[in-house]
Design a protein around this motif. Structure first.
Motif, PDB file in Angstrom:
ATOM      1  N   MET A   1       0.845  -1.193   0.000  1.00  0.00           N
ATOM      2  CA  MET A   1       0.000   0.000   0.000  1.00  0.00           C
ATOM      3  C   MET A   1       0.883   1.247   0.000  1.00  0.00           C
ATOM      4  SD  MET A   1      -3.251   0.064   2.491  1.00  0.00           S
ATOM      5  CE  MET A   1      -2.629   1.265   3.651  1.00  0.00           C
ATOM      6  N   ALA A   2       0.588   2.215  -0.885  1.00  0.00           N
ATOM      7  CA  ALA A   2       1.446   3.389  -1.010  1.00  0.00           C
ATOM      8  C   ALA A   2       1.549   4.144   0.316  1.00  0.00           C
ATOM      9  CB  ALA A   2       0.909   4.312  -2.092  1.00  0.00           C
ATOM     10  N   GLY A   3       0.401   4.300   1.010  1.00  0.00           N
ATOM     11  CA  GLY A   3       0.403   5.047   2.263  1.00  0.00           C
ATOM     12  C   GLY A   3       1.319   4.409   3.297  1.00  0.00           C
ATOM     13  N   ALA A   4       1.238   3.086   3.399  1.00  0.00           N
ATOM     14  CA  ALA A   4       2.071   2.386   4.376  1.00  0.00           C
ATOM     15  C   ALA A   4       3.550   2.529   4.012  1.00  0.00           C
ATOM     16  CB  ALA A   4       1.686   0.911   4.426  1.00  0.00           C
ATOM     17  N   ALA A   5       3.854   2.464   2.709  1.00  0.00           N
ATOM     18  CA  ALA A   5       5.243   2.609   2.284  1.00  0.00           C
ATOM     19  C   ALA A   5       5.757   3.998   2.654  1.00  0.00           C
ATOM     20  CB  ALA A   5       5.342   2.385   0.778  1.00  0.00           C
ATOM     21  N   LEU A   6       4.900   5.002   2.465  1.00  0.00           N
ATOM     22  CA  LEU A   6       5.295   6.373   2.773  1.00  0.00           C
ATOM     23  C   LEU A   6       5.579   6.524   4.261  1.00  0.00           C
ATOM     24  CD1 LEU A   6       5.514   9.130   1.339  1.00  0.00           C
ATOM     25  CD2 LEU A   6       3.236   9.620   2.164  1.00  0.00           C
ATOM     26  N   LEU A   7       4.674   5.975   5.094  1.00  0.00           N
ATOM     27  CA  LEU A   7       4.871   6.079   6.538  1.00  0.00           C
ATOM     28  C   LEU A   7       6.132   5.338   6.957  1.00  0.00           C
ATOM     29  CD1 LEU A   7       1.324   5.700   8.098  1.00  0.00           C
ATOM     30  CD2 LEU A   7       2.745   7.719   7.971  1.00  0.00           C
ATOM     31  N   GLY A   8       6.414   4.220   6.251  1.00  0.00           N
ATOM     32  CA  GLY A   8       7.593   3.438   6.576  1.00  0.00           C
ATOM     33  C   GLY A   8       8.881   4.238   6.441  1.00  0.00           C
ATOM     34  N   ARG A   9       8.839   5.238   5.557  1.00  0.00           N
ATOM     35  CA  ARG A   9      10.046   6.058   5.379  1.00  0.00           C
ATOM     36  C   ARG A   9      10.201   7.090   6.493  1.00  0.00           C
ATOM     37  NH1 ARG A   9       8.607   6.696  -0.036  1.00  0.00           N
ATOM     38  NH2 ARG A   9       8.326   8.931   0.216  1.00  0.00           N
ATOM     39  N   LEU A  10       9.148   7.291   7.274  1.00  0.00           N
ATOM     40  CA  LEU A  10       9.231   8.277   8.346  1.00  0.00           C
ATOM     41  C   LEU A  10       9.702   7.588   9.621  1.00  0.00           C
ATOM     42  CD1 LEU A  10       5.866  10.164   7.793  1.00  0.00           C
ATOM     43  CD2 LEU A  10       8.150  11.102   7.427  1.00  0.00           C
ATOM     44  N   THR A  11      10.635   8.231  10.293  1.00  0.00           N
ATOM     45  CA  THR A  11      11.184   7.643  11.506  1.00  0.00           C
ATOM     46  C   THR A  11      10.459   8.212  12.720  1.00  0.00           C
ATOM     47  OG1 THR A  11      13.237   8.055  10.337  1.00  0.00           O
ATOM     48  CG2 THR A  11      13.430   7.166  12.563  1.00  0.00           C
ATOM     49  N   TRP A  12      10.300   7.403  13.749  1.00  0.00           N
ATOM     50  CA  TRP A  12       9.798   7.940  15.018  1.00  0.00           C
ATOM     51  C   TRP A  12      10.892   8.795  15.644  1.00  0.00           C
ATOM     52  CZ3 TRP A  12       4.891   7.924  16.307  1.00  0.00           C
ATOM     53  CH2 TRP A  12       4.045   6.957  15.765  1.00  0.00           C
ATOM     54  N   LEU A  13      10.519  10.008  16.045  1.00  0.00           N
ATOM     55  CA  LEU A  13      11.486  10.919  16.657  1.00  0.00           C
ATOM     56  C   LEU A  13      11.121  11.113  18.124  1.00  0.00           C
ATOM     57  CD1 LEU A  13      11.407  13.729  13.909  1.00  0.00           C
ATOM     58  CD2 LEU A  13      13.114  11.912  14.132  1.00  0.00           C
ATOM     59  N   ALA A  14      12.124  11.135  18.970  1.00  0.00           N
ATOM     60  CA  ALA A  14      11.881  11.448  20.376  1.00  0.00           C
ATOM     61  C   ALA A  14      11.629  12.948  20.467  1.00  0.00           C
ATOM     62  CB  ALA A  14      13.100  11.075  21.202  1.00  0.00           C
ATOM     63  N   ASP A  15      10.583  13.342  21.168  1.00  0.00           N
ATOM     64  CA  ASP A  15      10.373  14.779  21.309  1.00  0.00           C
ATOM     65  C   ASP A  15      10.208  15.150  22.774  1.00  0.00           C
ATOM     66  OD1 ASP A  15       7.846  14.325  22.183  1.00  0.00           O
ATOM     67  OD2 ASP A  15       6.846  15.094  20.419  1.00  0.00           O
ATOM     68  N   GLU A  16      10.281  16.463  23.009  1.00  0.00           N
ATOM     69  CA  GLU A  16      10.127  16.967  24.375  1.00  0.00           C
ATOM     70  C   GLU A  16       9.036  18.031  24.365  1.00  0.00           C
ATOM     71  OE1 GLU A  16      13.752  18.369  26.162  1.00  0.00           O
ATOM     72  OE2 GLU A  16      12.637  19.531  27.645  1.00  0.00           O
ATOM     73  N   VAL A  17       8.195  18.009  25.360  1.00  0.00           N
ATOM     74  CA  VAL A  17       7.199  19.070  25.512  1.00  0.00           C
ATOM     75  C   VAL A  17       7.923  20.287  26.065  1.00  0.00           C
ATOM     76  CG1 VAL A  17       5.073  19.760  26.687  1.00  0.00           C
ATOM     77  CG2 VAL A  17       5.393  17.362  25.990  1.00  0.00           C
ATOM     78  N   VAL A  18       7.925  21.397  25.300  1.00  0.00           N
ATOM     79  CA  VAL A  18       8.646  22.587  25.773  1.00  0.00           C
ATOM     80  C   VAL A  18       7.703  23.688  26.249  1.00  0.00           C
ATOM     81  CG1 VAL A  18      10.740  22.150  24.443  1.00  0.00           C
ATOM     82  CG2 VAL A  18       8.903  23.492  23.401  1.00  0.00           C
ATOM     83  N   ASP A  19       6.417  23.553  25.925  1.00  0.00           N
ATOM     84  CA  ASP A  19       5.449  24.533  26.430  1.00  0.00           C
ATOM     85  C   ASP A  19       4.053  23.923  26.340  1.00  0.00           C
ATOM     86  OD1 ASP A  19       4.565  26.888  27.513  1.00  0.00           O
ATOM     87  OD2 ASP A  19       4.734  28.074  25.682  1.00  0.00           O
ATOM     88  N   ALA A  20       3.162  24.398  27.178  1.00  0.00           N
ATOM     89  CA  ALA A  20       1.783  23.910  27.137  1.00  0.00           C
ATOM     90  C   ALA A  20       0.846  25.081  27.396  1.00  0.00           C
ATOM     91  CB  ALA A  20       1.573  22.830  28.199  1.00  0.00           C
ATOM     92  N   VAL A  21      -0.179  25.211  26.564  1.00  0.00           N
ATOM     93  CA  VAL A  21      -1.127  26.322  26.683  1.00  0.00           C
ATOM     94  C   VAL A  21      -2.537  25.753  26.801  1.00  0.00           C
ATOM     95  CG1 VAL A  21      -2.077  28.376  25.535  1.00  0.00           C
ATOM     96  CG2 VAL A  21       0.338  27.758  25.196  1.00  0.00           C
ATOM     97  N   GLN A  22      -3.232  26.096  27.889  1.00  0.00           N
ATOM     98  CA  GLN A  22      -4.624  25.655  28.045  1.00  0.00           C
ATOM     99  C   GLN A  22      -5.494  26.539  27.164  1.00  0.00           C
ATOM    100  OE1 GLN A  22      -5.001  23.058  30.401  1.00  0.00           O
ATOM    101  NE2 GLN A  22      -7.016  22.725  29.510  1.00  0.00           N
TER     102      GLN A  22
END
Ligand SMILES: Cc1cc2nc3c(=O)[nH]c(=O)nc-3n(C[C@H](O)[C@H](O)[C@H](O)COP(=O)(O)OP(=O)(O)OC[C@H]3O[C@@H](n4cnc5c(N)ncnc54)[C@H](O)[C@@H]3O)c2cc1C
Length: 245
Positions: A1-22
């Motif tokens: 499936m094209a969509g799955a192939a596309l997602l496969g090229r994306l890597t999971w990145l570790a992120d940090e929450v740097v701000d939060a706005v209610q």
């Protein structure tokens, strides 16, 4: 499936929450920083992955709220009994980490240019990707005639209220509050219907481009109404958040 192939090229990145706005009692914006993040276009989304201590993982999609060039931000509405959104809205703190993957999507995207008018229609948290478009339009000084029709349950539920009260660059904002309205409310006070669309939307002959985002039922109602007004289906781009979004 094209969509799955596309997602496969994306890597999971570790992120940090740097701000939060209610934003509202049930909605919060998280500003995220991720090493390796390459930027995004207005309208795209990210996948968020949470991992519990026992290794259990849950993934959900969240639209990007910020304009291209701004720090990456997502805006999340807490769903009762939801698995992921209660954590993001009520628990995540500055300094917390999870994973993201993206940016995802190339169809529900507007780069802010073009002479044809642009009609944005949002239900609830469906305003998030449309806000990225509005912010991008403002940052780039785009003069594309643009209208936002935004449906919320009550005044307290209006996300980005202060920003939408002072629209930039000739943006026209039309709001409807479906369940309750404050005294003196001058906007609409019902669900989006044919009459409202007829009042807010440009005639089909002006060939507007349309972006609609919200729950599946909301999106279908708005899109069907515009098609009944003569809008060609291919002029209407839609993003569905799911049954409850
Ligand atoms: C492209 C895309 C972009 C999106 N962007 C956004 C965004 O910008 N902001 C945003 O807030 N959301 C967005 N969403 C929706 C988001 O991905 C999640 O679906 C939402 O946050 C709910 O996830 P959750 O884990 O909290 O709830 P879930 O655990 O997935 O549950 C969803 C709902 O179903 C109910 N439910 C769960 N299990 C059951 C069951 N067994 N029986 C009956 N009911 C049940 C829950 O009570 C809850 O109300 C987007 C979705 C898509 C596809």
């Amino acid at each position: 499936m094209a969509g799955a192939a596309l997602l496969g090229r994306l890597t999971w990145l570790a992120d940090e929450v740097v701000d939060a706005v209610q934003e509202t009692p049930r909605v919060r914006t998280l500003v995220l920083e991720a090493d390796g993040w390459d930027g995004h276009r207005a309208g795209q989304h990210v996948d968020v992955r949470l991992t519990a201590e026992d290794g259990y993982q849950a993934e959900r999609s969240y639209s990007i709220a910020s304009a291209p060039g701004e720090p990456l931000a997502v805006t999340v509405e807490e769903l009762e009994d939801g698995e992921v959104s209660p954590y993001l809205v009520s628990e995540a703190r500055e300094g917390d980490h999870f994973e993201i993957r993206g940016p995802i999507g190339g169809y529900f995207v507007w780069d802010g240019s073009g002479e044809a008018p642009v009609l944005l229609i949002a239900g609830g948290s469906g305003v998030v990707p449309l806000m990225a478009m509005i912010r991008h339009r403002a940052r780039t000084g785009s003069l594309t005639p643009t209208r936002l029709l935004y449906s919320s349950r009550s005044y307290e539920d209006v996300i980005y209220r202060a920003e939408l009260d002072q629209p930039a660059g000739g943006l026209e904002v039309f709001q409807t509050l479906t369940r309750s309205q404050p005294p003196g409310w001058a906007g609409y006070a019902r669900r989006i219907d044919a009459e409202m669309l007829d009042e807010v939307a440009w005639p089909a002959a002006e060939e507007p481009r349309v972006f609609i985002c919200g729950s599946t039922r909301f999106v279908d109602t708005a899109a069907d109404g515009l098609v009944a007004m003569g809008y060609p289906p291919e002029s209407i781009r839609t993003e569905r958040f799911g049954a409850t979004g």
